[in-house]
Design an enzyme around this catalytic site. Structure first.
Site, PDB file in Angstrom:
ATOM      1  N   GLU A 151       0.291  -1.204   0.203  1.00 37.71           N
ATOM      2  CA  GLU A 151      -0.352   0.100   0.166  1.00 37.71           C
ATOM      3  C   GLU A 151       1.089   1.243   0.031  1.00 37.71           C
ATOM      4  O   GLU A 151       0.174   2.343  -0.556  1.00 37.71           O
ATOM      5  CB  GLU A 151      -1.108   0.292   1.414  1.00 37.71           C
ATOM      6  CG  GLU A 151      -1.727  -0.994   0.889  1.00 37.71           C
ATOM      7  CD  GLU A 151      -2.667  -0.696   0.614  1.00 37.71           C
ATOM      8  OE1 GLU A 151      -3.052  -0.154  -0.482  1.00 37.71           O
ATOM      9  OE2 GLU A 151      -3.578  -1.919  -0.001  1.00 37.71           O
TER      10      GLU A 151
ATOM     11  N   GLU B 230       7.673 -22.027   7.499  1.00 36.28           N
ATOM     12  CA  GLU B 230       7.864 -21.438   8.462  1.00 36.28           C
ATOM     13  C   GLU B 230       8.904 -21.843   9.290  1.00 36.28           C
ATOM     14  O   GLU B 230       9.269 -21.387  10.516  1.00 36.28           O
ATOM     15  CB  GLU B 230       7.196 -21.120   9.347  1.00 36.28           C
ATOM     16  CG  GLU B 230       6.148 -22.378  10.012  1.00 36.28           C
ATOM     17  CD  GLU B 230       4.670 -21.800  10.324  1.00 36.28           C
ATOM     18  OE1 GLU B 230       4.911 -22.132  12.045  1.00 36.28           O
ATOM     19  OE2 GLU B 230       3.506 -21.021  10.149  1.00 36.28           O
TER      20      GLU B 230
END
Length: 306
Positions: free
Chosen positions: A84, A115
């Site tokens: 953004e 992960e």
């Protein structure tokens, strides 16, 4: 063996112990009541968030970049915040970046086991030429994700600024970071579903980190996003409104100024307010390090001296 019982985010929440037998209204009421605790958890760590913003902005002013790193929901939230920044603040895509365990496919679908590999965190940072000038924000609700731990250790070894964002007390990543941001949101209403309260808290903190940093970098004038990139019709209209609001001019004057300023709202406001040409305005903004208020003051003062 991972001792999940020690993690705040993995404990059972007594408030939702019978949520499966509640009415729908009772169900969402429990959700809302639990969510209301999030703002208070963040309020308690505002000094640490402010310190992080000051340190991040200092490094970005000196040529560094900001990286978010996480797995699953945490990684996706970092990518969301980073993506953004270019349209909102006109930044280069490289300035704020999000890294997720498992890479691009993991944005849309869980990549099992990614992960759990600390070396993957290191290799992802190396792939982006991460250096001591940069900043790494490691995001993990549990505070124990190996991918994030690997990245934080590597960043620390380089001498880069390290920040940990977790939702569990005394977490592993908190101990590894220069600055620990730990909003304690408590057990989730669905045990272990950290996309809920923990994820919301992480999103709010990331909002503060990026927005606060961009304000410090001169991307905001008053409360106007003056470096907005007018890349579609909605943002073009927003740029016109920003110039009108920031300078007090008419719509026609704003459109003319934006055209002369190649669509840059910040420059257009400066031109309207001070009467500078586009070339003069660019030089004034460069001198003021991109801060519009400072550029206006300096330009007005110079004109008064003439």
């Amino acid at each position: 063996m991972i001792d999940l019982a020690k993690l705040t985010t993995e404990r059972r929440n007594p408030a939702s112990a019978h949520i499966d037998s509640c009415s729908t209204l009772e169900m969402v009421t429990i959700m809302q009541q639990e969510d209301s605790r999030i703002a208070l958890a963040i309020e308690k760590i505002l000094p640490e968030i402010a310190k992080a913003i000051d340190e991040i902005s200092l490094r970005l002013k000196n040529g560094g970049r900001l990286f978010y790193m996480g797995a699953g929901t945490s990684g996706r939230l970092g990518i969301l915040d980073a993506s953004e920044c270019p349209p909102t603040y006109g930044t280069a895509p490289e300035l704020v970046q999000g890294l997720i365990a498992g890479g691009i496919p993991a944005i849309f679908r869980a990549q099992e086991g990614a992960e759990d590999n600390p070396d993957l965190g290191v290799s992802d940072l190396k792939e982006h030429a991460f250096s001591k000038k940069d900043v790494l924000v490691g995001i993990a609700a549990s505070g124990r994700t190996p991918y994030v731990i690997g990245g934080l250790n590597y960043a620390h070894e380089l001498g880069a600024l390290t920040i940990a964002l977790s939702c569990s007390e005394h977490s592993q990543i908190d101990a590894l970071a220069d600055i620990a941001l730990t909003p304690i949101t408590g057990p989730e209403i669905v045990t272990g579903s950290t996309r809920m309260k923990a994820g919301t808290a992480q999103k709010l903190v990331l909002n503060m980190l990026s927005t606060g940093t961009m304000i410090k970098l001169g991307k905001v004038y008053g409360n106007l996003m003056v470096d907005v990139k007018a890349s579609n019709k909605k943002l073009q209209e927003r740029a016109i409104r920003i110039v009108m609001e920031g300078s007090g001019c008419t719509r026609g004057e704003a459109e003319t100024a934006l055209k002369e300023a190649d669509g840059r709202a910040k420059l257009a406001i400066l031109m309207v307010v001070t009467g500078l040409s586009a070339a003069e305005g660019r030089r004034a903004l460069q001198k003021a390090e991109g801060h519009l208020a400072a550029a206006i003051r300096q330009s007005t003062h110079t004109q008064e001296e003439r």
